[in-house]
Write a protein that holds these residues in place. Structure first.
Motif, PDB file in Angstrom:
ATOM      1  N   THR A 178     -12.098  39.205 -59.575  1.00  0.00           N
ATOM      2  CA  THR A 178     -12.406  40.308 -58.419  1.00  0.00           C
ATOM      3  C   THR A 178     -10.984  40.046 -57.660  1.00  0.00           C
ATOM      4  OG1 THR A 178     -14.755  40.430 -58.193  1.00  0.00           O
ATOM      5  CG2 THR A 178     -13.383  41.406 -56.471  1.00  0.00           C
ATOM      6  N   ILE A 179     -10.117  41.070 -57.680  1.00  0.00           N
ATOM      7  CA  ILE A 179      -8.803  40.963 -57.054  1.00  0.00           C
ATOM      8  C   ILE A 179      -8.806  41.546 -55.543  1.00  0.00           C
ATOM      9  CG2 ILE A 179      -6.233  41.410 -57.142  1.00  0.00           C
ATOM     10  CD1 ILE A 179      -7.437  39.664 -59.677  1.00  0.00           C
ATOM     11  N   TYR A 180      -8.520  40.848 -54.685  1.00  0.00           N
ATOM     12  CA  TYR A 180      -8.448  41.336 -53.206  1.00  0.00           C
ATOM     13  C   TYR A 180      -6.930  41.492 -52.889  1.00  0.00           C
ATOM     14  CZ  TYR A 180     -13.024  39.298 -53.168  1.00  0.00           C
ATOM     15  OH  TYR A 180     -14.520  39.131 -53.701  1.00  0.00           O
ATOM     16  N   SER A 181      -6.875  42.753 -52.068  1.00  0.00           N
ATOM     17  CA  SER A 181      -5.644  43.269 -51.457  1.00  0.00           C
ATOM     18  C   SER A 181      -6.050  43.535 -50.273  1.00  0.00           C
ATOM     19  CB  SER A 181      -4.870  43.912 -52.502  1.00  0.00           C
ATOM     20  OG  SER A 181      -5.618  45.231 -52.586  1.00  0.00           O
ATOM     21  N   ILE A 182      -4.965  43.860 -49.266  1.00  0.00           N
ATOM     22  CA  ILE A 182      -5.247  44.539 -47.880  1.00  0.00           C
ATOM     23  C   ILE A 182      -5.293  45.993 -47.815  1.00  0.00           C
ATOM     24  CG2 ILE A 182      -3.729  44.961 -45.779  1.00  0.00           C
ATOM     25  CD1 ILE A 182      -3.178  41.938 -45.883  1.00  0.00           C
ATOM     26  N   GLU A 183      -5.930  46.447 -47.194  1.00  0.00           N
ATOM     27  CA  GLU A 183      -5.976  48.166 -46.913  1.00  0.00           C
ATOM     28  C   GLU A 183      -5.012  48.368 -45.862  1.00  0.00           C
ATOM     29  OE1 GLU A 183      -6.085  51.554 -46.977  1.00  0.00           O
ATOM     30  OE2 GLU A 183      -7.254  50.818 -48.549  1.00  0.00           O
ATOM     31  N   VAL A 184      -3.844  48.697 -46.337  1.00  0.00           N
ATOM     32  CA  VAL A 184      -2.447  48.734 -45.271  1.00  0.00           C
ATOM     33  C   VAL A 184      -2.821  50.115 -44.247  1.00  0.00           C
ATOM     34  CG1 VAL A 184      -0.326  49.274 -45.060  1.00  0.00           C
ATOM     35  CG2 VAL A 184      -1.045  47.905 -47.149  1.00  0.00           C
ATOM     36  N   HIS A 185      -3.629  50.946 -44.800  1.00  0.00           N
ATOM     37  CA  HIS A 185      -4.012  52.261 -43.581  1.00  0.00           C
ATOM     38  C   HIS A 185      -4.838  51.506 -42.399  1.00  0.00           C
ATOM     39  CE1 HIS A 185      -4.963  56.225 -42.329  1.00  0.00           C
ATOM     40  NE2 HIS A 185      -6.427  55.601 -42.426  1.00  0.00           N
ATOM     41  N   HIS A 204     -16.893  35.493 -45.849  1.00  0.00           N
ATOM     42  CA  HIS A 204     -16.025  36.286 -45.061  1.00  0.00           C
ATOM     43  C   HIS A 204     -14.917  37.374 -45.654  1.00  0.00           C
ATOM     44  CE1 HIS A 204     -16.127  33.469 -41.588  1.00  0.00           C
ATOM     45  NE2 HIS A 204     -15.917  32.548 -42.230  1.00  0.00           N
ATOM     46  N   LEU A 205     -14.941  37.240 -47.114  1.00  0.00           N
ATOM     47  CA  LEU A 205     -14.226  38.314 -47.840  1.00  0.00           C
ATOM     48  C   LEU A 205     -15.309  39.595 -47.742  1.00  0.00           C
ATOM     49  CD1 LEU A 205     -13.058  36.459 -50.895  1.00  0.00           C
ATOM     50  CD2 LEU A 205     -11.719  37.718 -49.267  1.00  0.00           C
ATOM     51  N   SER A 206     -16.566  39.250 -47.599  1.00  0.00           N
ATOM     52  CA  SER A 206     -17.536  40.300 -47.652  1.00  0.00           C
ATOM     53  C   SER A 206     -17.483  41.082 -46.378  1.00  0.00           C
ATOM     54  CB  SER A 206     -19.032  39.809 -47.904  1.00  0.00           C
ATOM     55  OG  SER A 206     -19.954  40.934 -47.559  1.00  0.00           O
ATOM     56  N   GLU A 207     -17.314  40.336 -45.281  1.00  0.00           N
ATOM     57  CA  GLU A 207     -17.143  41.078 -43.851  1.00  0.00           C
ATOM     58  C   GLU A 207     -15.950  41.784 -43.738  1.00  0.00           C
ATOM     59  OE1 GLU A 207     -19.389  41.055 -41.312  1.00  0.00           O
ATOM     60  OE2 GLU A 207     -20.807  39.895 -42.647  1.00  0.00           O
ATOM     61  N   LEU A 208     -14.871  41.386 -44.392  1.00  0.00           N
ATOM     62  CA  LEU A 208     -13.598  41.999 -44.505  1.00  0.00           C
ATOM     63  C   LEU A 208     -13.777  43.375 -45.183  1.00  0.00           C
ATOM     64  CD1 LEU A 208     -11.047  39.223 -44.542  1.00  0.00           C
ATOM     65  CD2 LEU A 208     -11.340  40.664 -42.530  1.00  0.00           C
ATOM     66  N   LYS A 209     -14.523  43.288 -46.224  1.00  0.00           N
ATOM     67  CA  LYS A 209     -14.740  44.469 -47.168  1.00  0.00           C
ATOM     68  C   LYS A 209     -15.631  45.455 -46.515  1.00  0.00           C
ATOM     69  CE  LYS A 209     -17.232  45.362 -51.451  1.00  0.00           C
ATOM     70  NZ  LYS A 209     -18.075  44.924 -52.541  1.00  0.00           N
ATOM     71  N   LYS A 210     -16.748  45.170 -45.708  1.00  0.00           N
ATOM     72  CA  LYS A 210     -17.678  45.856 -45.006  1.00  0.00           C
ATOM     73  C   LYS A 210     -16.853  46.734 -43.956  1.00  0.00           C
ATOM     74  CE  LYS A 210     -20.967  43.152 -43.846  1.00  0.00           C
ATOM     75  NZ  LYS A 210     -22.044  42.717 -42.980  1.00  0.00           N
ATOM     76  N   ALA A 211     -15.739  46.148 -43.426  1.00  0.00           N
ATOM     77  CA  ALA A 211     -14.840  46.729 -42.499  1.00  0.00           C
ATOM     78  C   ALA A 211     -13.827  47.647 -43.002  1.00  0.00           C
ATOM     79  CB  ALA A 211     -13.938  45.746 -41.514  1.00  0.00           C
ATOM     80  N   GLU A 212     -13.793  47.442 -44.465  1.00  0.00           N
ATOM     81  CA  GLU A 212     -12.929  48.414 -45.043  1.00  0.00           C
ATOM     82  C   GLU A 212     -11.294  47.933 -44.948  1.00  0.00           C
ATOM     83  OE1 GLU A 212     -13.545  52.347 -44.291  1.00  0.00           O
ATOM     84  OE2 GLU A 212     -15.509  52.365 -45.415  1.00  0.00           O
ATOM     85  N   LEU A 213     -11.191  46.627 -44.772  1.00  0.00           N
ATOM     86  CA  LEU A 213      -9.789  46.014 -44.491  1.00  0.00           C
ATOM     87  C   LEU A 213      -9.144  45.501 -45.975  1.00  0.00           C
ATOM     88  CD1 LEU A 213     -10.475  44.138 -41.399  1.00  0.00           C
ATOM     89  CD2 LEU A 213      -9.007  46.134 -41.541  1.00  0.00           C
ATOM     90  N   LEU A 214     -10.108  45.497 -46.927  1.00  0.00           N
ATOM     91  CA  LEU A 214      -9.706  44.906 -48.319  1.00  0.00           C
ATOM     92  C   LEU A 214      -9.861  45.893 -49.365  1.00  0.00           C
ATOM     93  CD1 LEU A 214     -11.350  41.462 -48.224  1.00  0.00           C
ATOM     94  CD2 LEU A 214      -8.815  41.971 -47.407  1.00  0.00           C
ATOM     95  N   ASN A 215      -8.858  46.362 -50.191  1.00  0.00           N
ATOM     96  CA  ASN A 215      -9.169  46.987 -51.521  1.00  0.00           C
ATOM     97  C   ASN A 215      -9.543  45.858 -52.557  1.00  0.00           C
ATOM     98  OD1 ASN A 215      -8.148  49.377 -50.652  1.00  0.00           O
ATOM     99  ND2 ASN A 215      -6.095  48.691 -50.890  1.00  0.00           N
ATOM    100  N   ILE A 216     -10.698  46.251 -53.308  1.00  0.00           N
ATOM    101  CA  ILE A 216     -11.136  45.446 -54.477  1.00  0.00           C
ATOM    102  C   ILE A 216     -11.074  46.050 -55.800  1.00  0.00           C
ATOM    103  CG2 ILE A 216     -13.258  44.370 -55.078  1.00  0.00           C
ATOM    104  CD1 ILE A 216     -14.038  44.181 -52.134  1.00  0.00           C
ATOM    105  N   LYS A 217     -10.347  45.097 -56.784  1.00  0.00           N
ATOM    106  CA  LYS A 217     -10.298  45.738 -57.961  1.00  0.00           C
ATOM    107  C   LYS A 217     -10.618  44.703 -59.089  1.00  0.00           C
ATOM    108  CE  LYS A 217      -5.763  45.447 -59.569  1.00  0.00           C
ATOM    109  NZ  LYS A 217      -4.438  45.779 -59.667  1.00  0.00           N
ATOM    110  N   ASN A 218     -11.595  45.032 -59.984  1.00  0.00           N
ATOM    111  CA  ASN A 218     -12.257  44.255 -60.810  1.00  0.00           C
ATOM    112  C   ASN A 218     -11.452  44.244 -62.056  1.00  0.00           C
ATOM    113  OD1 ASN A 218     -14.446  43.344 -59.187  1.00  0.00           O
ATOM    114  ND2 ASN A 218     -15.323  45.315 -59.505  1.00  0.00           N
TER     115      ASN A 218
END
Length: 141
Positions: A79-86, A60-74
């Motif tokens: 791996t730290i996930y946060s919301i892409e507010v834009h 599910h995180l992968s699907e959110l990442k594909k839609a560019e809804l998450l920022n990912i920081k290693n």
């Protein structure tokens, strides 16, 4: 959504559709809600809050990442996930515009006299459900 069908819609419509598609699963909505409450979480922290397998949450995180809804920081192995507010703001703007237009339409409908609007609503209701009354007698019978 196939690539052949995208050519008929503008870029904004496709972007909104991708966001809605990514958010179209309860688990992904729950993940977004968790991140909205407390940003910068690892997959393990999300798994601790949602009673599903780690592999399911990762998918599910992968699907959110594909839609560019998450920022990912290693950070090291994490791996730290946060919301892409834009992206959320784009969605908010779209629905705000949509709802304000719907409100304008509802206000225009209320300007119609009650007798006319009541008849329209009754007829629309029948059309909506496609009722047919084969035994009903008409005025010519």
């Amino acid at each position: 959504m196939g690539t052949t069908k995208r050519q008929y819609f503008d870029r904004e419509t496709n972007a909104i559709a991708e966001i809605c598609k990514a958010l179209g699963h309860p688990t992904r909505m729950q993940i977004m809600t968790l991140l909205w409450k407390e940003n910068n979480r690892t997959c393990g922290e999300i798994v601790a809050q949602i009673p599903l397998a780690q592999s399911t949450i990762s998918k599910h995180l992968s699907e959110l990442k594909k839609a560019e809804l998450l920022n990912i920081k290693n950070e090291g192995k994490k791996t730290i996930y946060s919301i892409e507010v834009h992206k959320i703001q784009v969605l908010k703007k779209y629905f705000s515009n949509y709802l304000s237009n719907k409100t304008d339409l509802n206000e225009k409908e209320s300007m119609v006299p009650d007798s006319v609007s009541k008849k329209k609503k009754e007829n629309n209701n029948l059309k909506q459900f496609n009722y047919q009354f084969p035994d009903k007698k008409t005025k010519t019978d």
